[in-house]
Design a protein around this motif. Structure first.
Motif, PDB file in Angstrom:
ATOM      1  N   SER A  86       0.975  -1.032   0.022  1.00  0.00           N
ATOM      2  CA  SER A  86       0.165   0.045  -0.123  1.00  0.00           C
ATOM      3  C   SER A  86       0.806   1.232  -0.131  1.00  0.00           C
ATOM      4  CB  SER A  86      -0.992   0.100   1.308  1.00  0.00           C
ATOM      5  OG  SER A  86      -0.304   0.292   2.433  1.00  0.00           O
ATOM      6  N   TYR A  87       0.249   2.284  -0.078  1.00  0.00           N
ATOM      7  CA  TYR A  87       1.008   3.618  -0.169  1.00  0.00           C
ATOM      8  C   TYR A  87       1.902   3.818   0.799  1.00  0.00           C
ATOM      9  CZ  TYR A  87       1.048   8.793  -0.626  1.00  0.00           C
ATOM     10  OH  TYR A  87       1.535  10.199  -0.774  1.00  0.00           O
ATOM     11  N   HIS A  88       3.173   3.969   0.221  1.00  0.00           N
ATOM     12  CA  HIS A  88       4.437   3.891   0.935  1.00  0.00           C
ATOM     13  C   HIS A  88       4.682   5.313   1.827  1.00  0.00           C
ATOM     14  CE1 HIS A  88       5.022   6.192  -2.894  1.00  0.00           C
ATOM     15  NE2 HIS A  88       6.333   6.542  -2.504  1.00  0.00           N
ATOM     16  N   ASN A 134      -6.576   1.003  -5.525  1.00  0.00           N
ATOM     17  CA  ASN A 134      -5.312   0.915  -4.637  1.00  0.00           C
ATOM     18  C   ASN A 134      -4.030   1.501  -5.102  1.00  0.00           C
ATOM     19  OD1 ASN A 134      -2.895  -0.736  -3.818  1.00  0.00           O
ATOM     20  ND2 ASN A 134      -4.160  -0.795  -2.103  1.00  0.00           N
ATOM     21  N   ASN A 135      -3.379   2.145  -4.333  1.00  0.00           N
ATOM     22  CA  ASN A 135      -2.025   2.688  -4.621  1.00  0.00           C
ATOM     23  C   ASN A 135      -1.124   1.504  -3.916  1.00  0.00           C
ATOM     24  OD1 ASN A 135       0.284   3.755  -4.981  1.00  0.00           O
ATOM     25  ND2 ASN A 135      -0.146   5.838  -3.882  1.00  0.00           N
ATOM     26  N   PRO A 136      -0.540   1.047  -4.710  1.00  0.00           N
ATOM     27  CA  PRO A 136       0.042   0.611  -6.022  1.00  0.00           C
ATOM     28  C   PRO A 136      -0.682  -0.117  -6.854  1.00  0.00           C
ATOM     29  CG  PRO A 136       1.356  -0.771  -4.772  1.00  0.00           C
ATOM     30  CD  PRO A 136       0.210  -0.140  -3.780  1.00  0.00           C
ATOM     31  N   PHE A 185      -9.645  16.225  -2.469  1.00  0.00           N
ATOM     32  CA  PHE A 185      -9.688  16.905  -3.920  1.00  0.00           C
ATOM     33  C   PHE A 185      -8.375  16.776  -4.826  1.00  0.00           C
ATOM     34  CE2 PHE A 185     -13.153  19.138  -1.613  1.00  0.00           C
ATOM     35  CZ  PHE A 185     -14.079  18.655  -2.318  1.00  0.00           C
ATOM     36  N   SER A 186      -7.256  16.319  -4.162  1.00  0.00           N
ATOM     37  CA  SER A 186      -6.089  16.305  -4.641  1.00  0.00           C
ATOM     38  C   SER A 186      -6.079  15.624  -5.933  1.00  0.00           C
ATOM     39  CB  SER A 186      -4.763  15.571  -3.793  1.00  0.00           C
ATOM     40  OG  SER A 186      -5.091  16.227  -2.478  1.00  0.00           O
ATOM     41  N   LYS A 187      -6.524  14.442  -6.280  1.00  0.00           N
ATOM     42  CA  LYS A 187      -6.302  13.361  -7.380  1.00  0.00           C
ATOM     43  C   LYS A 187      -7.125  13.949  -8.457  1.00  0.00           C
ATOM     44  CE  LYS A 187      -3.203  11.191  -5.064  1.00  0.00           C
ATOM     45  NZ  LYS A 187      -1.677  11.294  -5.520  1.00  0.00           N
ATOM     46  N   VAL A 188      -8.077  14.719  -8.179  1.00  0.00           N
ATOM     47  CA  VAL A 188      -9.183  14.838  -9.066  1.00  0.00           C
ATOM     48  C   VAL A 188      -9.388  16.366  -9.664  1.00  0.00           C
ATOM     49  CG1 VAL A 188     -11.246  15.162  -7.479  1.00  0.00           C
ATOM     50  CG2 VAL A 188     -11.718  14.355  -9.745  1.00  0.00           C
TER      51      VAL A 188
HETATM   52  C1  PLP Z   1      -3.237   6.362  -1.350  1.00  0.00           C
HETATM   53  C2  PLP Z   1      -3.137   8.060  -0.910  1.00  0.00           C
HETATM   54  N1  PLP Z   1      -3.447   8.474   0.155  1.00  0.00           N
HETATM   55  C3  PLP Z   1      -2.858  10.055   0.031  1.00  0.00           C
HETATM   56  C4  PLP Z   1      -2.268  10.513  -0.858  1.00  0.00           C
HETATM   57  C5  PLP Z   1      -1.833  11.798  -0.624  1.00  0.00           C
HETATM   58  O1  PLP Z   1      -2.990  12.469  -0.881  1.00  0.00           O
HETATM   59  P1  PLP Z   1      -3.037  14.230  -0.426  1.00  0.00           P
HETATM   60  O2  PLP Z   1      -2.275  14.956  -1.819  1.00  0.00           O
HETATM   61  O3  PLP Z   1      -4.587  14.515  -0.519  1.00  0.00           O
HETATM   62  O4  PLP Z   1      -2.479  14.687   0.780  1.00  0.00           O
HETATM   63  C6  PLP Z   1      -1.875   9.765  -2.112  1.00  0.00           C
HETATM   64  C7  PLP Z   1      -1.031  10.322  -3.293  1.00  0.00           C
HETATM   65  O5  PLP Z   1      -0.463   9.494  -3.796  1.00  0.00           O
HETATM   66  C8  PLP Z   1      -2.323   8.402  -2.109  1.00  0.00           C
HETATM   67  O6  PLP Z   1      -2.087   7.821  -3.186  1.00  0.00           O
END
Ligand code: PLP
Length: 386
Positions: free
Chosen positions: A110-112, A164-166, A224-227
Motif C-alpha cells: 500500500s501507499y508508501h 489501490n495505490n500501488p 480533492f487532490s487527485k481529481v
Molecule cells: C493512497 C493515497 N493517499 C493519500 C495520498 C496523498 O493525498 P493528498 O495529496 O490529499 O495529501 C496519495 C497520493 O499519492 C495516495 O496515493
C-alpha cells in the motif's frame, strides 16, 4: 527560480518519461474553473474568504461533501472535518489518536508515504498481506491475536481498498464485508484511505468500508487532490463526531481556524455551480484514455511473461516482471532507455514486491505513455538478453 527552489514537487529529468509520480497531468487540471471560482467567491464572500475559517471547514462545502459522500449511510456534517489533503488528515489523526510506539497494521502493498507519515509519529508498522482480493480475515485475526498475546496494543489498520495505490485494484464486496465485520469483532479501527474514489472508469464502484461497517469502526480519508489538483491542499476526514470534535477543538484548529480555508471556499463555489461535476467527468475521460494508451502499449511492447493489472479507476498499473527479474535492479537500465517507475518493493514495509513495478498513467498524455511502454519493453528485452 533556481533548481534548488523549484515551484512544484515534480521535477522532470530530461529524456526520461517518469511513471513514478502519482500526480495528475497538469493539462487536465481545472485552471480556468478555479480562476473563475476564486474571483466569484472573492466578489460574493469578500473578506470572509480571507478570514480565519470555521474550524470544521466552511459550512457550504461540509454540507456539499456530506451529500457527495452519501452511500448507504450519508455522513452528517458532524462526521466531517476538512484538512489540507488526505496526508494531513492522516497526520492530524495520528497526532491526536495514535500513541508513539503503538502498532499500526498496514496493508501490504500500500501507499508508501502513508507509512512515512505513520513513522513520523513513531508508530510501529506491521504489514498485513493484501492484493486484488484484499486481506484475508484469517490472517487479520491471527496477526492481531499474535500481537495481543505478546502484550502489544493493536488498534489500527491503514488500507487503500478502492483503486489501490500501488495495485490499481479494489477489494471485492465480500472482502469488504468480511474485513469490517472482523475489525468490529476485534475492536480494530480501519483507516480507509479513499482518495481515488471519484476516478472510476467503469461503474459501479465498490462501496466505502465506512458504509458497510458498524458506526465507529472506520475512519475515512478523502481529498480533492487527485481529481482537482494536489496544490489546493484540500481533503477531509470522516469519522464519528467524538473523533471529529476532538480535531475541531485541537490547538491547531483553535489557533489557525479551519485548514485550507480559502481553497475550501473556492471549492465550495465550484461545487455549488456544478463546475466540479463537469470537471470530474472530463478528468475521468482524460484518465481513462491514458490508462487505455498505457495498457495497449504494454500489450504491444512487453516480452512474454509480464503480467499487469487493468485498473477500473485511480492512477496505477501494477506490473509483474517475468522470471526472477527484480524491479529495483532493472531501474537503471530502464532509465537509460528513457523510462522510470517505482519498484514494487517501495510499497512493502518488510520485503515483498521485488518482481513488481508501479506505473502511474496519470501524469502524461497518451503519446508519451505509448512511448513509455515501448521503452520499458526495450529495456526488458535487453535485460532478458543480458
Ligand atoms: C493512497 C493515497 N493517499 C493519500 C495520498 C496523498 O493525498 P493528498 O495529496 O490529499 O495529501 C496519495 C497520493 O499519492 C495516495 O496515493
Amino acid at each position: 527560480v533556481t533548481d534548488s527552489f523549484p515551484i512544484t514537487q515534480v521535477v522532470l529529468r530530461p529524456g526520461v518519461i517518469d511513471l513514478g509520480w502519482g500526480s495528475p497531468d497538469p493539462t487536465l487540471l481545472p485552471v480556468g474553473e478555479i480562476g473563475a471560482a476564486s474571483s466569484a467567491i472573492l466578489r460574493e464572500a469578500g473578506p470572509s474568504a480571507l478570514s480565519y475559517g470555521a474550524p470544521r471547514g466552511p459550512g457550504p462545502l461540509v454540507e456539499w461533501l456530506s451529500q457527495r459522500l452519501a452511500g448507504t449511510r450519508p455522513p452528517r456534517p458532524e462526521w466531517l472535518v476538512l484538512t489540507a489533503g488526505a496526508s494531513q488528515a492522516l497526520d492530524l489523526f495520528c497526532t491526536l489518536f495514535v500513541e508513539a510506539g503503538e502498532i499500526v497494521l498496514v496493508e501490504a502493498p500500500s501507499y508508501h508515504l502513508a507509512r512515512k507519515i505513520l513513522r513520523d509519529h513513531r508508530a510501529t508498522i506491521v504489514p498485513l498481506a493484501s492484493g486484488p482480493e484484499g486481506p484475508s480475515t484469517e490472517e487479520l485475526r491471527a496477526t492481531v491475536a499474535a500481537l495481543r498475546n505478546a502484550g502489544k496494543r493493536c488498534r489500527w489498520l491503514y488500507c487503500v481498498p478502492t483503486f489501490n495505490n500501488p495495485g490499481g485494484w479494489s477489494w471485492p464486496q465480500a472482502c469488504r464485508e468480511a474485513i469490517v465485520a472482523e475489525a468490529a469483532a476485534l475492536g480494530l479501527t480501519l483507516i480507509e484511505d479513499d482518495v481515488y474514489r471519484e476516478l472510476a472508469y467503469s461503474e459501479p464502484v465498490a462501496p466505502p468500508l465506512a458504509d458497510l461497517a458498524p458506526e465507529g469502526v472506520v475512519v475515512r480519508l478523502g481529498a480533492f487532490s487527485k481529481v482537482a489538483g494536489p496544490g489546493l491542499r484540500l481533503g477531509w476526514l470522516q469519522a464519528p463526531p467524538g473523533i471529529t470534535s476532538r480535531i475541531v477543538e485541537s490547538g491547531l484548529l483553535d489557533s489557525g481556524g479551519g485548514i485550507a480555508h480559502f481553497s475550501a471556499m473556492v471549492m465550495a463555489e465550484l461545487c455549488r455551480t456544478g463546475g466540479f461535476d463537469a470537471h470530474v467527468a472530463r478528468m475521468r475521460t482524460g484518465l481513462r484514455e491514458r490508462r487505455d494508451a498505457l495498457l495497449a502499449a504494454l500489450a504491444e511492447s512487453l516480452p512474454a511473461g509480464c503480467r499487469w493489472t487493468a485498473p477500473q479507476g485511480g492512477y496505477f498499473v501494477w506490473l509483474e516482471l517475468p522470471g526472477d527479474t527484480d524491479g529495483t535492479q532493472l531501474l537503471p537500465l530502464a532509465e537509460a532507455h528513457g523510462v522510470s517507475y517505482l519498484p514494487g518493493a517501495t510499497f512493502y514495509p518488510e520485503g515483498g514486491g521485488e518482481r513488481h513495478l508501479r506505473l502511474a498513467f496519470s501524469m502524461y498524455g497518451p503519446d508519451a505513455l505509448r512511448e513509455a511502454g515501448r521503452r520499458l519493453g526495450d529495456a526488458l528485452r535487453v535485460d532478458g538478453a543480458a
